[in-house]
Design a protein around this motif. Structure first.
Motif, PDB file in Angstrom:
ATOM      1  N   TYR A 186      12.530  44.542  56.738  1.00 22.46           N
ATOM      2  CA  TYR A 186      11.714  43.704  57.391  1.00 22.46           C
ATOM      3  C   TYR A 186      12.603  42.441  57.598  1.00 22.46           C
TER       4      TYR A 186
ATOM      5  N   GLN B 117      14.106  35.252  57.350  1.00 23.58           N
ATOM      6  CA  GLN B 117      13.498  35.973  56.181  1.00 23.58           C
ATOM      7  C   GLN B 117      13.844  37.399  56.358  1.00 23.58           C
TER       8      GLN B 117
ATOM      9  N   LYS C  16      13.615  41.136  53.943  1.00 17.38           N
ATOM     10  CA  LYS C  16      13.211  42.097  52.836  1.00 17.38           C
ATOM     11  C   LYS C  16      13.562  43.554  52.982  1.00 17.38           C
TER      12      LYS C  16
ATOM     13  N   LEU D 262      12.748  47.271  51.504  1.00 17.51           N
ATOM     14  CA  LEU D 262      11.632  47.789  50.647  1.00 17.51           C
ATOM     15  C   LEU D 262      12.188  49.199  50.418  1.00 17.51           C
TER      16      LEU D 262
ATOM     17  N   ASN E  64      22.558  41.060  56.605  1.00 17.91           N
ATOM     18  CA  ASN E  64      21.658  39.846  56.714  1.00 17.91           C
ATOM     19  C   ASN E  64      22.311  38.687  56.730  1.00 17.91           C
TER      20      ASN E  64
ATOM     21  N   ASP F  24       4.024  36.987  56.438  1.00 20.05           N
ATOM     22  CA  ASP F  24       4.963  36.185  55.537  1.00 20.05           C
ATOM     23  C   ASP F  24       4.734  36.880  54.139  1.00 20.05           C
TER      24      ASP F  24
ATOM     25  N   PHE G 123       7.247  39.226  52.813  1.00 15.67           N
ATOM     26  CA  PHE G 123       8.609  38.776  52.305  1.00 15.67           C
ATOM     27  C   PHE G 123       8.593  38.049  50.912  1.00 15.67           C
ATOM     28  N   ARG G 124       7.349  38.239  50.444  1.00 17.12           N
ATOM     29  CA  ARG G 124       7.219  37.362  48.926  1.00 17.12           C
ATOM     30  C   ARG G 124       7.251  38.656  48.138  1.00 17.12           C
ATOM     31  N   ASN G 125       7.781  38.253  47.198  1.00 20.64           N
ATOM     32  CA  ASN G 125       8.072  38.969  45.924  1.00 20.64           C
ATOM     33  C   ASN G 125       6.799  39.510  45.053  1.00 20.64           C
TER      34      ASN G 125
ATOM     35  N   GLN H 289      19.704  47.659  45.308  1.00 16.73           N
ATOM     36  CA  GLN H 289      18.348  47.338  45.827  1.00 16.73           C
ATOM     37  C   GLN H 289      17.302  48.388  45.233  1.00 16.73           C
TER      38      GLN H 289
END
Lengths: 229, 307, 280
Positions: free
Chosen positions: A63, A69, A71, A73, A86, A224, A227-229, C59
């Motif tokens: 993402y 930002q 991320k 996964l 990135n 948003d 993107f938070r953990n 990761q």
């Protein structure tokens, strides 16, 4: 005498100024494509071929949202270069942090490219040198090579397909310079080993990580929270 | 021949340089309460362990129910119950669990009801669920008898079953053995140090010494010999001793106290002895025959030692 | 009769407090390891990956239930033989010491059947220990740490195994670990046949394991010829299931060596036990 000498210096520096201006323009044009992407989600397949690491391809979802930002996964364990894809856009966006110069041309993937050398202004940072191979016709980055103090040299080749208009690759092939990895002895207890292990064999110096991108979801809006953990 | 339950011939067993059993021979018949006698170290335990295949003999033949033990061990032991030296149980298990464990490998697994009945039979009713760790020696002995009888054996081998029991316990075991013989027709092989007990219940016996059979036969016949040991309660013991030495030298004076004389005498001489002493003015208050088996046992061992 | 005797052995084992000592010890040890990993697992992982992370980044969840189970198994598999021997080393000699062997052997069950029932019971007990270890390590590990790919550190580098590829490896690994512990169990029962006291076979079993492990570890040429045939060399063969590609040949070799040990030890035990005079 002095004025003639100054004239000579100025004349000598002129091509450099011109190259810097051109390099900035090339970079800006390349980044203009990236800037059209406000956010994206993409499925990736990461295949690592690193000496002393045996792993299977891993699927993940990446993402991205402007400005920086990012991320990834992945359910499994994915191996990426320390300076991953990135980092480059993030670094190039801050135009005050580097000086870019055109240092030649080179053919990459049958395309004639302009080679840009990017020098960080802050010489105490980890990044020492960045080289970019950009196709001036399409404003696409075809190859990059970054040299850092701690991680050695990492180069990446880019292949484009569906999202060529946005400068987003379909495939990236990283080549990482692998130092001699050290295995903590106490933790690797193969006491059943009666034959010699592979550690004695000379291992290749470079590792390859291939990332294949598929199913880009561009500019569809990403919350948003993702993107938070 | 068919009523022979055990036949042991030329049994021998050596442990290293020690020859525990050299030549033991005996026969046990159906319905016998067979006494197995011998001093400590005579080879009793080794012989009995050979009968139960705990020890493999070096030589000799053991036949039980007419079959050789070596070739028919399982079949023979399925019809045999035993206690060797002392009954040892799993202390961390209950009386019921212990019986169930031994029953399962006895050839005929007893039902829970049969186990409870057996515990009741040996006087352990109400203690079925108690751990054996808390049992007295007598209770363990009763439990031992229970495990011996649970699979309804035809032959019962009891090695020192009364060791450590109180007088009432000894009487209980004695009565139990007699009941087993009389009511259920069991054959019992019994080794015991309590010779008086043995005399009361054994009908046949063998005496072994130094690993060899000394004598074997019916108790009544072996003890019916003319030789007696009598105890006289008499006045003037010293005068009587002197008189007997002079006038009946064939008598052996075994022992004397202030009031008693112990004599080895033949049965036929007893009226003569009595008559002579009375004629000489001695007052005889009692003539008592001492325990026969004990004396017979000692006599046999002495004779064996001389040989 | 054999199965009746096996049932008897189960009853005895389950009634003995020391049988639960092994399960309790495993519970406590695994609990301590899980707690330590929960508190400081990340730094342990970092210690392993630090050499790689100069160039690469990992990761995903490295510290997951699969890795935790692997760490637990690796840390405990060398201690479990003691817990196995604690119970199996007592199976014959304990009965000799308490006198119950005398009672058992006057019953019609054959000595071979009686001893085999003890081997079977010992094997089941060992299986229970390994299953309990598996439950605590794999299931509790996954409940507490989640699942994920398994990163294994071998002497020749890292192997990253995919989550869906891990469970069968654990099944295989635990099966081989069971077979290794079964050899320990067989050894201690065999020693138990030669002894009339409970503690001796347990101590001797551990002494043999320590001695063989030292011989296996010492880099002495003299030992090179015997090292591949020592059962202790193959006690860690469960790890082979976590290698890629699977070293099938090595696994089969280990299985054969462990099985040969078991056959020899059982044969020796049967021979001695059948000839043994019961004088206790």
């Amino acid at each position: 005498m002095i004025s003639r000498f100054l004239t000579l210096i100025l004349l000598g520096c002129l091509p450099v100024f011109a190259a810097a201006q051109d390099a900035t323009a090339i970079l800006e044009q390349m980044m203009a494509k990236w800037n059209r992407v406000k956010d994206y989600a993409v499925q990736v397949n990461i295949k690592s071929e690193i000496p002393l690491i045996k792993s299977f391809p891993v699927k993940a979802t990446i993402y991205f949202k402007q400005k920086d930002q990012f991320k990834m996964l992945s359910k499994g364990i994915a191996i990426l270069p320390k300076q991953n894809f990135n980092e480059l856009p993030k670094f190039l966006r801050d135009k005050n942090s580097y000086t870019a110069l055109i240092t030649g041309t080179e053919v990459i993937q049958t395309q004639k490219t302009t080679v840009l050398t990017v020098l960080p202004i802050d010489d105490s940072g980890d990044l020492v040198l960045l080289k970019l191979w950009i196709d001036p016709k399409t404003d696409l980055l075809l190859k990059s090579q970054s040299t850092t103090r701690s991680n050695g040299t990492i180069s990446a080749n880019y292949e484009y397909g569906s999202q060529i208009a946005f400068g987003l690759p379909d495939k990236m092939i990283f080549t990482v310079e692998v130092k001699k990895f050290k295995i903590p002895k106490g933790l690797a207890t193969d006491i059943n080993r009666t034959s010699s292990s592979d550690t004695g064999k000379p291992s290749p110096k470079n590792g390859k990580i291939t990332i294949t991108f598929a199913d880009y979801q561009l500019n569809k809006g990403i919350k948003d929270e993702v993107f938070r953990n | 021949m068919s009523d022979k339950i055990i036949e042991v011939q030329q049994l021998a067993k050596r442990f290293g340089s020690f020859e525990a059993v050299k030549d033991v021979n005996f026969t046990v018949y159906k319905g016998d309460v067979f006494g197995f006698l011998g001093p400590n170290g005579a080879g009793k335990s080794t012989s009995i362990r050979c009968l139960l295949s705990l020890i493999k003999p070096d030589r000799g033949e053991i036949k039980i129910y007419g079959q050789t033990l070596a070739a028919n061990r399982s079949h023979i032991l399925a019809r045999t119950g035993s206690i060797i030296e002392k009954p040892d149980f799993y202390k961390y298990l209950s009386a019921y669990q212990n019986l169930a464990i031994f029953s399962r490998i006895s050839g005929a697994t007893a039902s829970a009801k049969e186990i409870y009945q057996m515990l009741d039979f040996v006087g352990l009713a109400g203690r079925e669920k108690d751990k054996v760790a808390g049992f007295s020696h007598g209770m363990k002995q009763r439990l031992g008898i229970a495990q011996t009888l649970l699979h309804k054996p035809d032959l019962i081998i009891l090695d020192e079953p009364t060791t450590g029991l109180d007088p009432q316990g000894i009487i209980d075991i004695r009565n139990l053995i007699l009941r087993l013989r009389d009511e259920q027709g069991k054959t019992v092989v019994l080794s015991s140090h309590l010779l008086a007990e043995m005399e009361l219940i054994a009908n046949r016996m063998v005496i072994i010494n130094k690993g060899k059979t000394v004598v074997e036969g019916e108790v009544s016949k072996l003890l019916s010999s003319d030789d007696l040991v009598v105890q006289l309660e008499i006045d003037k013991v010293e005068a009587a001793k002197n008189y007997l030495k002079n006038h009946l030298p064939q008598l052996e004076i075994i022992d004397s106290t202030a009031t008693h004389l112990e004599l080895a005498i033949t049965k036929s001489m007893l009226p003569e002895l009595n008559k002579l002493l009375v004629q000489q003015g001695f007052s005889i208050y009692a003539i008592e025959s001492k325990r026969k088996l004990e004396d017979y046992f000692i006599k046999m061992l002495k004779a064996d030692a001389v040989e | 009769m054999l199965w009746n005797s096996v049932y008897n052995e189960f009853i005895k084992i389950t009634a003995k407090p020391r049988s639960y000592l092994g399960l309790l010890a495993i519970t406590v040890l695994v609990g301590v390891i899980l707690f330590a990993l929960k508190v400081d697992g990340q730094s342990m992982i970092a210690f392993v990956t630090s050499s790689f992370e100069q160039t690469l980044s990992f990761q995903g969840t490295l510290l997951n239930g699969n890795l935790v189970a692997f760490i637990v198994l690796q840390m405990l598999i060398i201690h479990i033989p003691l817990l196995v021997a604690l119970v199996t080393g007592d199976l014959v000699s304990g009965e000799a010491a308490s006198g119950t062997i005398r009672m058992l052997l006057t019953k019609p069950i054959s000595r071979t059947q009686l001893l085999l029932s003890k081997f079977i019971a010992g094997a089941v007990y060992t299986l229970c220990l390994i299953i309990w270890l598996g439950i605590l390590a794999v299931i509790v590990g996954k409940v507490l740490f989640g699942t994920g790919d398994l990163m294994v550190l071998n002497s020749d580098g890292l192997v990253i195994l995919q989550e869906q590829d891990v469970n069968w490896r654990y099944a295989g690994g635990f099966a081989v670990a069971f077979l290794a512990l079964l050899t320990v169990s067989t050894l201690s029962i065999c020693l138990s046949c030669f002894s009339n006291n409970s503690i001796g076979p347990i101590v001797v079993t551990m002494a043999i394991i320590i001695l063989f492990t030292i011989i296996g570890t010492l880099d002495v040429k003299l030992f090179d010829a015997i090292r591949p045939y020592l059962f202790t060399t193959h006690m860690a063969s469960w790890r082979s299931f976590f290698e890629e590609p699977l070293p099938l040949k090595e696994i089969i070799k280990s299985l054969i060596i462990l099985l040969v040990h078991q056959v020899i030890l059982i044969g020796l035990s049967l021979y001695h036990f059948n000839k043994k005079d019961i004088t206790t």
